[in-house]
Enzyme design. Structure first.
Site, PDB file in Angstrom:
ATOM      1  CG  ASP A 101       5.070   0.718  -0.670  1.00 35.79           C
ATOM      2  OD1 ASP A 101       5.717   1.085  -1.659  1.00 35.79           O
ATOM      3  OD2 ASP A 101       3.865   0.978  -0.495  1.00 35.79           O
ATOM      4  CG  ASP A 209       6.635   4.866  -4.356  1.00 34.47           C
ATOM      5  OD1 ASP A 209       5.418   4.910  -4.149  1.00 34.47           O
ATOM      6  OD2 ASP A 209       7.356   5.877  -4.445  1.00 34.47           O
ATOM      7  CD  GLU A 272       2.762   4.406  -7.593  1.00 38.22           C
ATOM      8  OE1 GLU A 272       1.821   5.131  -7.238  1.00 38.22           O
ATOM      9  OE2 GLU A 272       3.952   4.672  -7.316  1.00 38.22           O
ATOM     10  CG  HIS A 344      -1.334   5.282  -0.329  1.00 37.28           C
ATOM     11  ND1 HIS A 344      -1.117   4.282  -1.262  1.00 37.28           N
ATOM     12  CD2 HIS A 344      -0.230   6.059  -0.369  1.00 37.28           C
ATOM     13  CE1 HIS A 344       0.068   4.446  -1.820  1.00 37.28           C
ATOM     14  NE2 HIS A 344       0.638   5.525  -1.297  1.00 37.28           N
ATOM     15  CG  ASP A 345      -0.865   7.800  -3.757  1.00 34.42           C
ATOM     16  OD1 ASP A 345      -0.566   8.245  -2.637  1.00 34.42           O
ATOM     17  OD2 ASP A 345      -0.082   7.125  -4.463  1.00 34.42           O
TER      18      ASP A 345
HETATM   19  O1  TEU Z   1       2.818   7.839  -5.840  1.00 36.51           O
HETATM   20  C1  TEU Z   1       3.176   8.152  -7.138  1.00 36.51           C
HETATM   21  C2  TEU Z   1       2.412   9.171  -7.895  1.00 36.51           C
HETATM   22  O2  TEU Z   1       2.904   9.628  -8.898  1.00 36.51           O
HETATM   23  C3  TEU Z   1       1.086   9.706  -7.543  1.00 36.51           C
HETATM   24  O3  TEU Z   1       0.131   8.782  -7.266  1.00 36.51           O
HETATM   25  C4  TEU Z   1       1.262  10.758  -6.493  1.00 36.51           C
HETATM   26  O4  TEU Z   1       1.049  10.218  -5.230  1.00 36.51           O
HETATM   27  C5  TEU Z   1       0.351  11.921  -6.645  1.00 36.51           C
HETATM   28  O5  TEU Z   1      -0.922  11.596  -6.201  1.00 36.51           O
HETATM   29  C6  TEU Z   1       0.324  12.549  -7.977  1.00 36.51           C
HETATM   30  O6  TEU Z   1      -0.654  13.533  -8.013  1.00 36.51           O
HETATM   31  C7  TEU Z   1       3.723   7.125  -5.052  1.00 36.51           C
HETATM   32  C8  TEU Z   1       3.120   6.829  -3.691  1.00 36.51           C
HETATM   33  O7  TEU Z   1       2.031   5.961  -3.854  1.00 36.51           O
HETATM   34  C9  TEU Z   1       2.766   8.114  -3.033  1.00 36.51           C
HETATM   35  O8  TEU Z   1       2.083   7.937  -1.827  1.00 36.51           O
HETATM   36  C10 TEU Z   1       4.050   8.869  -2.804  1.00 36.51           C
HETATM   37  O9  TEU Z   1       3.764  10.141  -2.296  1.00 36.51           O
HETATM   38  C11 TEU Z   1       4.863   9.013  -4.085  1.00 36.51           C
HETATM   39  O10 TEU Z   1       4.928   7.824  -4.856  1.00 36.51           O
HETATM   40  C12 TEU Z   1       6.289   9.367  -3.743  1.00 36.51           C
HETATM   41  O11 TEU Z   1       6.910   8.291  -3.104  1.00 36.51           O
END
Ligand code: TEU
Length: 569
Positions: A101, A209, A272, A344-345
């Site tokens: 990552d 990310d 992403e 994971h989100d």
């Molecule tokens: O996530 C980016 C993001 O904009 C969203 O998916 C966010 O996690 C959130 O759910 C919006 O409602 C990435 C990573 O995958 C996430 O785990 C991190 O928290 C974020 O970036 C910051 O690094």
């Protein structure tokens, strides 16, 4: 893309490991690299080609490692650099690749770069981050004096006041995640050097990310623009200033030249990109432009959002089909899709897009998997998805750990929302649903740890675990194994054209994949209603079954949550 020389990742399947919740080897209740090493056979048995490892770098863990304080080491919480080397070697020996990552839109506020930048307005690293004085005519710290009105992804303003200097710094995410200033060439060179260091160490690529946020729309005088006001809030939507900003393609092309050019094609890059459109994605993934191999888009995981992710709307299958159909068509000639339900989100797919009631959980999990893996693109399986893990039955605020969920709760309740209603939304949408420990077996804590797990283990683990599914050919796990093998063995699955069928049907998702003279027909029933197949798709009942998720006893009926992959004559 020429079908005679497709890149290796067109037939690859990627598996995401969120290390904190995967497997704990030292009993501290938090998963680690030793745990990944212990469970590598599970991944090999599944047949995945690539593992994407969420961050394991030194971090204060404000956002579970997405707040990095040292890009070139491993947090002792997760293990050591030696163990990472061991993991690379062990994975390569099994024919798997390791993707790390890359979190470079922001660092932790504990990163030495930020400490130095913060130390003085004259620091040579001051300009590595976004520092701004209060709004003209206003005193620092007064509400509304923030340099812009942008709302943070994690609630509140994106600006944090640094009392010592009287200036604010920008953080699109938590205040402990200050944004790096990519306008500064020294920042970019430091990032590229770090990436080369990891590739030289043997890693096989990066998941980047929020990489479409690194270019901000900044005026020549350094001015950043307010965004349109958000309803019912003093804050605004700044996304037009930081999603796919003016220099984003330039930065990614520069990164490609500085880091990847001249290296073997074995690496994988996936960006992403929240808010990315299919037109933008085509530019990002056009191989001729040298940016990234594929992107994660967010359209399908926003279809059940209203004004925010916490304002939950029912999902309509037609909308899902229209969205995926547009992405399949948009990247058919140029570019490449990545395919995912879960990460994971996101809440768990079987609970969100499927039906996690006891009667349909297994069938809907296998149906969703079939649907995803038969699209054109590279599928990503998130840990636990391969056994049909479901959302957690959160009963109280104390059970949540995620900074996004906790910040939202504080903000919503202080704005006057009913706490019970806020908790309901968290229960459905919180990222913690994806972050409960992987359920390995029926030993204490589902075999995840001998200690106290950092977040609750789902109470359904006695029935839903890897051990129970490993040798059961009807299991969700066995079905994933077959889908992964099918992509590797069948050119049509990897490379065939995609055509959507029945776009207006409310329950059935059907499409064909064609390559040369060969054709597959995929039919998935995303409902509890049975359908006569011949009435929907006359050619289906007579076609040869390649892979189905239910016992093969009545070719004429499409049962609830049934999925079939058929070969057309
Ligand atoms: O996530 C980016 C993001 O904009 C969203 O998916 C966010 O996690 C959130 O759910 C919006 O409602 C990435 C990573 O995958 C996430 O785990 C991190 O928290 C974020 O970036 C910051 O690094």
């Amino acid at each position: 893309m020429a079908a005679d020389q497709p890149p290796w990742w067109t037939r690859a399947v990627v598996y995401q490991v969120y290390p904190r919740s995967f497997m704990d080897s030292d009993g501290d209740g938090i998963g680690d690299l030793g745990g990944v090493l212990l469970r590598l056979d599970h991944l090999a048995d599944l047949g995945v080609d690539v593992v994407w490892l969420s961050p394991v770098y030194p971090s204060p863990q404000a956002d579970n490692g997405y707040d990095i304080s040292d890009y070139q080491d491993i947090d002792p919480l997760f293990g050591s650099l030696e163990q990472l080397d061991e993991l690379i070697t062990a994975m390569h020996a099994r024919g798997m690749r390791l993707v790390m990552d890359l979190v470079v839109n922001h660092t932790s506020d504990q990163h030495p770069w930020f400490a130095e930048a913060r130390s003085s307005k004259d620091s040579p690293k001051r300009d590595w981050y976004w520092w701004r004085p209060p709004r003209a005519g206003m005193a620092a710290g007064v509400p509304g004096a923030e340099p812009t009105n942008w709302q943070s992804f994690f609630s509140g303003s994106v600006w944090e006041l640094d009392e010592a200097s009287g200036e604010y710094y920008l953080h699109l995410f938590d205040r402990r995640q200050p944004d790096l200033n990519w306008e500064n060439p020294h920042v970019r060179q430091a990032v590229y050097a770090m990436m080369r260091w990891w590739l030289d160490r043997g890693v096989d690529g990066f998941r980047m990310d929020v990489i479409n946020m690194i270019s901000k729309d900044v005026g020549e005088d350094g001015h950043l623009h307010d965004g349109p006001p958000l309803p019912g809030s003093a804050l605004g939507d700044g996304s037009a200033s930081y999603l796919c900003g003016p220099r984003i393609h330039e930065f990614l092309q520069e990164m490609h030249l500085e880091v990847f050019a001249g290296r073997p094609d074995a690496v994988l890059t996936v960006g992403e990109m929240p808010g990315v459109t299919v037109e933008q994605a085509r530019l990002f993934t056009d191989p001729g432009r040298g940016e990234v191999d594929m992107v994660f888009q967010f359209e399908h995981v926003g279809l059940d959002h209203g004004t925010s992710k916490w304002d939950i709307h029912p999902l309509r299958l037609r909308d899902l089909k229209a969205s995926f159909g547009r992405w399949q068509a948009g990247l058919a000639e140029t570019g490449w899709n990545s395919l995912y339900w879960d990460n994971h989100d996101q809440p768990r797919a079987v609970s969100r897009f499927g039906d996690d009631s006891p009667a349909y959980r297994r069938d809907s999990a296998t149906c969703l998997a079939t649907l995803l893996h038969l699209h054109r693109g590279t599928p990503y399986v998130y840990q636990g998805e391969e056994i049909g893990m479901a959302n957690f039955p959160f009963a109280a605020l104390e059970e949540f750990r995620d900074v996004e969920s906790l910040n939202h709760h504080v903000q919503a309740v202080s704005a006057g929302d009913d706490p019970a209603h806020v908790l309901d939304a968290l229960r459905t949408m919180s990222r913690d649903n994806a972050r409960t420990p992987v359920q390995w077996d029926t030993t204490p804590n589902a075999g995840f740890t001998t200690g106290t797990p950092w977040i609750g283990v789902n109470p359904d683990c006695g029935e839903w675990n890897v051990a129970a599914q490993r040798d059961d050919e009807t299991s969700v796990l066995a079905h994933h194994r077959r889908l992964i093998a099918l992509r590797r063995d069948d050119d049509v699955v990897a490379l065939g054209d995609f055509t959507m069928l029945l776009p207006d049907h409310d329950d059935v998702y059907a499409f064909t994949r064609r390559l040369g003279g060969e054709a597959l027909l995929v039919v998935c029933n995303l409902s509890r209603t049975a359908y006569r197949l011949a009435e929907l798709l006359p050619e289906a009942p007579a076609a040869e079954l390649v892979l189905g998720n239910l016992p093969d006893d009545d070719p004429a009926e499409l049962r609830p949550w049934e999925a079939r992959v058929l070969r057309l004559p």
